[in-house]
Design an enzyme around this catalytic site. Sequence first.
Site, PDB file in Angstrom:
ATOM      1  N   CYS A   1       0.217  -9.262  -0.427  1.00  0.00           N
ATOM      2  CA  CYS A   1      -0.395 -10.325  -1.197  1.00  0.00           C
ATOM      3  C   CYS A   1       0.604 -10.960  -2.159  1.00  0.00           C
ATOM      4  CB  CYS A   1      -1.574  -9.764  -1.996  1.00  0.00           C
ATOM      5  SG  CYS A   1      -2.704  -8.755  -1.000  1.00  0.00           S
TER       6      CYS A   1
ATOM      7  N   LEU B   1      -3.373 -11.311   1.849  1.00  0.00           N
ATOM      8  CA  LEU B   1      -3.100 -11.132   3.271  1.00  0.00           C
ATOM      9  C   LEU B   1      -3.886  -9.894   3.672  1.00  0.00           C
ATOM     10  CD1 LEU B   1      -1.425 -12.039   5.778  1.00  0.00           C
ATOM     11  CD2 LEU B   1       0.314 -10.391   5.052  1.00  0.00           C
TER      12      LEU B   1
END
Length: 629
Positions: free
Chosen positions: A2, A52
């Site tokens: 992320c 993500l």
Amino acid sequence: MCGIVGAAFKLSKDINFKNKFNNALSLLNHRGPDMRDTFVYKDQVFLGHTRLSILDLSISAIQPMSTNNDNLVLTYNGEIYNYLSLKDQLSLSNFHTQSDTEVLLRGYEKIGNDIFKRLNGMFSLGIYDKINNKLILARDRLGIKPLYYSITEHHIYFSSEIKSLIELNSEDSECNISSLNEWLFYGNSLGSNTLFKGIKQLMPGHFLELDLGTFDFTLNEYWSIKQIASLPKINTSISEKANEVKKLLHSSVKNHLASDVPVGIFLSGGIDSSAITAIASKHYKGKLSTYTAGFDYDKGDNELKKARELSSYFKTDHHEMNISGFDIADTIEKMIKSHDMPFSDAANIPLYLMSNQISSMSKVVLQGDGGDELFGGYKRYTTLSYYPILRNIANLGKNLNRILPKTAHFYRRERYFDAFSSTDLSETFAMLMTEENGHSIPSMVFNTHLRNKIQSYDPFLRYKECQKSFTSNELVDQMSYIDSSIVLPDIFLEKVDRSTMSASIEARVPFLDNDLVEYAMRIPGNQKVSMGRKKYLLKLALEDIVPKDVLFGKKTGFSVPYGYWLRTSLKDLFFDNLNAFNLSYPGLLNNKYILRLFEEHISRKRDRSFILWKLLNFILWAKIYKIKF
């Protein structure tokens, strides 16, 4: 994997800051294109996250994540591989998700900052503790995941990438002159330093604790390599050590395969990636994907054939890519934007190109970083095993070398003689890591005024700081510990993170598992590098796993040919941007000296590729970020 960004203030901010904060978060979309969200408290605390999705793909695992009462809020980038065992060890229950994020948040709620030393994984994070009115920032043990921050007596900003901090600050980006000398020597800034004045990087194995009332803060070390280096060496037979390394590597790879999306491997055909592929193929549920690339600039000198054979042997779903560097100028600018700094390890280019090729096929890839540092995979380790002999040769050879023709070999010998004749061992270690030497003054590319400022800062300081922690250790061990403290986080792991995350790919590094790292660091260096044989013990550990022609055969590889490009396809780019830089910053560069460097390089009188490559990255960086000197 992320992107995280955060800010906190003594006084509330107006509505305009919320817009600026959202813009800063948007700059991290490539790190987490699946979801994004923010947390704001009284317009004083701002936390942002781009996700993500890898573990627990549901909306319930979105971040920033809060406890039920919002007393704790977490924004976190990384993967915690031991999160299930931590849940049991800490007797945590009543979970709302299947994510490692919630285990991390609840673990902090239960034992506070002690949670960091119990995490086995890669992470950078920010925690808002409302009850204690504190902000906590933390980074993993070896610096796999990045975390930058800027702090004053009135505010703090932090982020996965510098570009978000620049967006939040909005002032002119000023160059940090104190880092320029080490950047000129190694092609990157070291430790907590960056090339932006006022922006720091949180050191690996550290957490920052900030009192939001007074804005007093402390930097705390929860784990360090020097702690491991001070422990007794493991006193078992070589075969027992090899078996334990094999066992730990199996456990690590198995843990690193945890994912709710498909996992792939960058398979180079070398020992480390082959070992990971061999072990992963035994534990992965489903068809394992492997990826290998050949480039139009490797002159056919690549490992496609070897990787193809390994893929067949381990029965993976193999993908070969032929990647062109035809528009390499555009790629260089993209990489500077990814790093936010003039990062000069050109190996980021093939990794970036390869990551973009596979981004539609895999969200998670494993690769072999860390194996060389832990198990003695570099030539400098075998060189250091002959240190007393080489020191004597260097002292004699310096005088002899002066009367020999000044060919490329002359300058290579000169660098080694300078390194091994130094009376300061930390300088020896440092000079083995740069193409510059005692006769080279890379700051000569700048004008006299700036050069004098630059040279007032010791380019070997970080090496000296590290080496003094390891003086009681043998030389090969010292170099291994220093590499793991400097080269690994400041060059290789940064390269991996930016190159893969720019394509929204999470890269995992099984060799950097906690247990494997601590065990490997306690193996004597003369058993890792034996009789001039690199990775001796690791090869013993892998004998029944990896084919012998990979373990003991000649390694094929290629270097990125930026020296050739500077003579050809990048020549116009270099001079166009040099001229533009001189218009924007008149008199800052020593153009006469730079032209001499280029003439020597073009005529092949002397290889000047490294300093010219660094300079090209530097002037592009100054243009892109409008750097103030």
